[in-house]
Motif scaffolding. Sequence first.
Motif, mmCIF file in Angstrom:
data_model
loop_
_atom_site.group_PDB
_atom_site.id
_atom_site.type_symbol
_atom_site.label_atom_id
_atom_site.label_comp_id
_atom_site.label_asym_id
_atom_site.label_seq_id
_atom_site.Cartn_x
_atom_site.Cartn_y
_atom_site.Cartn_z
ATOM 1 N N PRO A 153 0.774 -1.186 0.019
ATOM 2 C CA PRO A 153 0.052 0.140 0.024
ATOM 3 C C PRO A 153 0.897 1.321 -0.028
ATOM 4 O O PRO A 153 1.975 1.310 0.619
ATOM 5 N N SER B 200 -7.328 -2.076 1.035
ATOM 6 C CA SER B 200 -7.651 -1.159 1.850
ATOM 7 C C SER B 200 -9.143 -1.039 1.835
ATOM 8 O O SER B 200 -9.763 -1.000 0.678
ATOM 9 N N ARG C 273 -12.599 0.937 2.925
ATOM 10 C CA ARG C 273 -13.179 1.874 3.517
ATOM 11 C C ARG C 273 -14.354 1.909 3.908
ATOM 12 O O ARG C 273 -15.109 2.599 4.308
ATOM 13 N N LEU D 48 -1.035 -4.521 8.678
ATOM 14 C CA LEU D 48 -2.148 -4.850 7.663
ATOM 15 C C LEU D 48 -2.177 -6.179 7.243
ATOM 16 O O LEU D 48 -2.954 -6.779 6.975
ATOM 17 N N THR E 185 -9.151 -3.746 7.059
ATOM 18 C CA THR E 185 -8.197 -2.521 7.425
ATOM 19 C C THR E 185 -8.337 -1.361 6.325
ATOM 20 O O THR E 185 -8.411 -1.522 5.138
ATOM 21 N N SER E 186 -7.966 -0.261 6.791
ATOM 22 C CA SER E 186 -7.620 1.068 5.993
ATOM 23 C C SER E 186 -6.736 1.805 6.818
ATOM 24 O O SER E 186 -7.056 2.402 7.935
ATOM 25 N N VAL F 58 -4.641 3.555 11.777
ATOM 26 C CA VAL F 58 -5.167 2.271 10.805
ATOM 27 C C VAL F 58 -6.522 2.017 11.401
ATOM 28 O O VAL F 58 -6.701 1.891 12.875
#
Length: 352
Positions: free
Chosen positions: A32, A132, A134, A271, A281-282, A311
């Motif tokens: 990421p 990720s 969201r 992560l 997770t984001s 996080v």
Amino acid sequence: MPANAPGRTTTFHIGPASQELTRAALAAVQAPSILNTQPWRWRITHDAALLYADQRRRLPILDPTGRLLVLSCGTALHHACVTLAADGADFEVEPMPDDGDPDLLAVVRHRGVAEPSARAQRQRRAIRVRRSDRRPFATRPVPQESLDRLCRAAQRTDARLQMTWSRDLADLAVAAGQATDVLLGDPQYRAELAAWIRQPGEGHDGVPVDTLAPLGARPVPIRDFTAVGVGANVVSRVDICDPEARYGIVVTDGDGPHDWLTAGVALSAVLLTATAEHLATSPMSDLVENEVARRTLRRMLGGVGYPAIGVRIGVPATSTPPPRAPRRPAAEVIEVVADEAGPPQSQPPEGA
Ligand SMILES: Cc1cc2nc3c(=O)[nH]c(=O)nc-3n(C[C@H](O)[C@H](O)[C@H](O)COP(=O)(O)O)c2cc1C
């Protein structure tokens, strides 16, 4: 005589160490990065992988000091190390070698063969599926044992993951609000953000719109990628979504480039461990992009250490993963320097 002169045949040799290092750099392409800028370059020699920051990909408004650029490179470094450890390579990492090039962030030296690490193999599997996420999480609490494992994963690096508690939510919400107000109030920031938003299928970098999620009324607002304007995050309905999201802060002892790289290594460890635990997770770096918000976080942490990145962690609400963000072609980011005049090249690394 030049190597390609008529009458001369040159054989290039890519040895097994170089192949393993190339495989590791290929895996690191999936790391990421801030706004999916992928601000890294790899140079692979016969026994080392050199990781460079690509300053052309720094975000001048959002990241003037390059902290998030180096942090992003740290995630790539960890992805590469996980792959080497999973493959059973013995290696050592020299962070920030002082050779006069400030963009050389790390040298990974291949030293031979080691016992493949089961933990690294779990994390390597996670590299392939991590994204990720969201979207609001399920309304199920995150098991405490999983959170403990995320903290231990960070502790194995030189940073730590500080989980926040419900008593911290007000401070976190204030920090996120401060970040939103300052950032979205800045037309240059809005322009920079807009320049990195992509339509699905467009290009090899940036954040595709279909990976974004409605802001909704969240206890801690997430970054407003659409930059619709100050106040957009204000809670406007009674229903709070994402009530079971947990928030961790990656904290480092110092606040220099070495610490930023360490924070990226820790972020990746958190992560990938979370993904292996079937958690979503984001990352949330808006919390630290603005000094006022960062000071709020520092106070919340009791002034001990430097908050590097937040996080958001939770149980995924659906088994359908969010769409994948694109990656730059490997040839753009990885340069393999072959040794001249060795035995003929054997099998190229898988996926190269
Ligand atoms: C240093 C860093 C900062 C990030 N900041 C945010 C953020 O503030 N908000 C967010 O939603 N995602 C953030 N991300 C996630 C990136 O947007 C994401 O990694 C990138 O778009 C690639 O998508 P992927 O993680 O699904 O592979 C950040 C990632 C990194 C490494």
